[in-house]
Design an enzyme around this catalytic site. Structure first.
Site: not given
Length: 382
Positions: A183, A185, A209, A235, A285
């Protein structure tokens, strides 16, 4: 049947629950929250309750449409998360009223369990590798780690080397066949995402991700051409209209709507169906609490393109309380061999421990995400 009251509860570690009561005695629960903005979402739920109290909870599609379309301004994380929690609770009420799981009302299940992954950190190689080994020992067949800490638009190669060191440590710890998601992020900007994705290609990742923030969708096709790893995103997207742009842009292989942010069960089911038409997979998510996870699993049950589910049991955010603290039956989420069983009880399939929710709501929380800065003093993405 009429709605008689709507009440929110801010409970540790960082969650918000909503309780909708009816004059028949049936109660539905949902989880409306934006992490770090729980009080704001609770206020939005209170505003929406002006219309809902006194209404029949049964016509969920119409109630959803009023909550979304009845205000001149629509969309975004706060409103869509408030709608999401209410929508979850309405489906909970309907399922309990009819004595069936929500997924039966959505057309019936296409699966009885779904693969899950465990979050393992990502900041220090030794700690991350240890967490990965422990997750696999508990039966997980997939894990997800943070790829990097703060990273500037163009940064030094030593940070890239630290990312590779972390990922290599996990691969060495669990072997080549455990699913490994990395991820970013949203912490990485396109110039460095290009570098990282090229360097991570040998690690046979399950997905990368949020390689860049979702506001930079135009960069995704360019990044997708660099790495063989599937790209996961979504997300921080809140409606079918957000996901329409993502799917039309292309390059994303896995969408990750959060049913506590993306309009609840009603809207997220539509988003999943849109993605299936583009041959895009679904990995919902869910770093949240037990009601959110139960709602996620009801959606997973009916979506053919769902392949794995995030869950937060035991993650570092949950130091004060964990998922199972708030349910009366701690076996409701039956984990086995890297899968979790879809709850089969009426509604969302979980029974909330109302007395404990009230007790912990008296403690409450004001969780805020960390604030990071670069070496030059400018604010970094967290």
């Amino acid at each position: 049947m009429k709605i008689t009251s709507i009440k929110t509860f801010l409970v540790p570690p960082r969650w918000c629950f909503v309780r909708i009561e009816t004059d028949s005695g049936i109660v539905g629960w949902g989880e409306p929250v934006v992490e770090g903005r729980a009080q704001t979402v609770a206020a939005a739920v209170d505003e929406l309750s002006d219309y809902l109290i006194g209404k029949d909870p049964s016509p969920i599609e119409d109630l959803w449409s009023v909550m979304y379309r009845g205000g001149f301004y629509r969309g975004g994380p706060i409103l869509m998360s408030a709608i999401a929690g209410i929508d979850q609770a309405l489906w909970d009420i309907k399922g309990k009223h009819l004595g069936v799981p929500t997924h039966v009302l959505l057309g019936g299940p296409v699966r009885d369990r779904i693969r899950v992954y465990s979050w393992i950190g990502g900041d220090r190689p030794a700690d991350t590798a240890k967490a990965a080994r422990e997750a696999v020992a508990r039966g997980f067949t997939a894990v997800k780690m943070n790829g990097t800490e703060e990273m500037h638009f163009v940064d030094s190669y030593d940070k890239v080397e630290r990312v590779l060191e972390n990922v290599q440590a996990v691969r060495d710890a669990v072997g080549p066949h455990i699913g490994l998601g990395v991820d970013f992020h949203g912490r990485v900007h396109k110039p460095m995402a290009k570098v990282l994705m090229r360097e991570l290609a040998p690690y046979k990742l399950m997905f990368i991700e949020e390689p860049v923030l979702s506001e930079h969708l135009e960069a995704i096709p360019e990044l997708a051409a660099i790495s063989p790893a599937p790209i996961a995103l979504g997300e921080r997207m809140y409606s079918r209209y957000d996901f329409k742009r993502l799917l039309q842009t292309g390059g994303v292989d896995i969408i990750q709507p959060d049913p506590s942010h993306s309009g609840g069960i009603t809207e997220t089911r539509k988003i999943a169906a849109m993605a299936e038409a583009y041959d895009v997979a679904l990995a919902l998510h869910c770093p949240l609490g037990p009601i959110a996870l139960a709602a996620n699993l009801q959606i997973d049950a009916v979506c053919h393109n769902a392949f794995i589910q995030e869950q937060s049991l035991g993650i570092h955010y949950n130091a004060a309380n964990d998922l199972l603290d708030y349910v009366t039956d701690r076996s409701v989420f039956a984990y086995q061999d890297g899968y979790v069983t879809i709850p089969g009880g009426p509604g969302l399939g979980v029974e909330v421990n109302e007395a404990y929710v009230a007790e912990r709501a008296a403690v409450g929380h004001r969780w805020r995400n960390p604030l990071w800065r670069h070496a030059d003093g400018s604010v970094a993405e967290w």
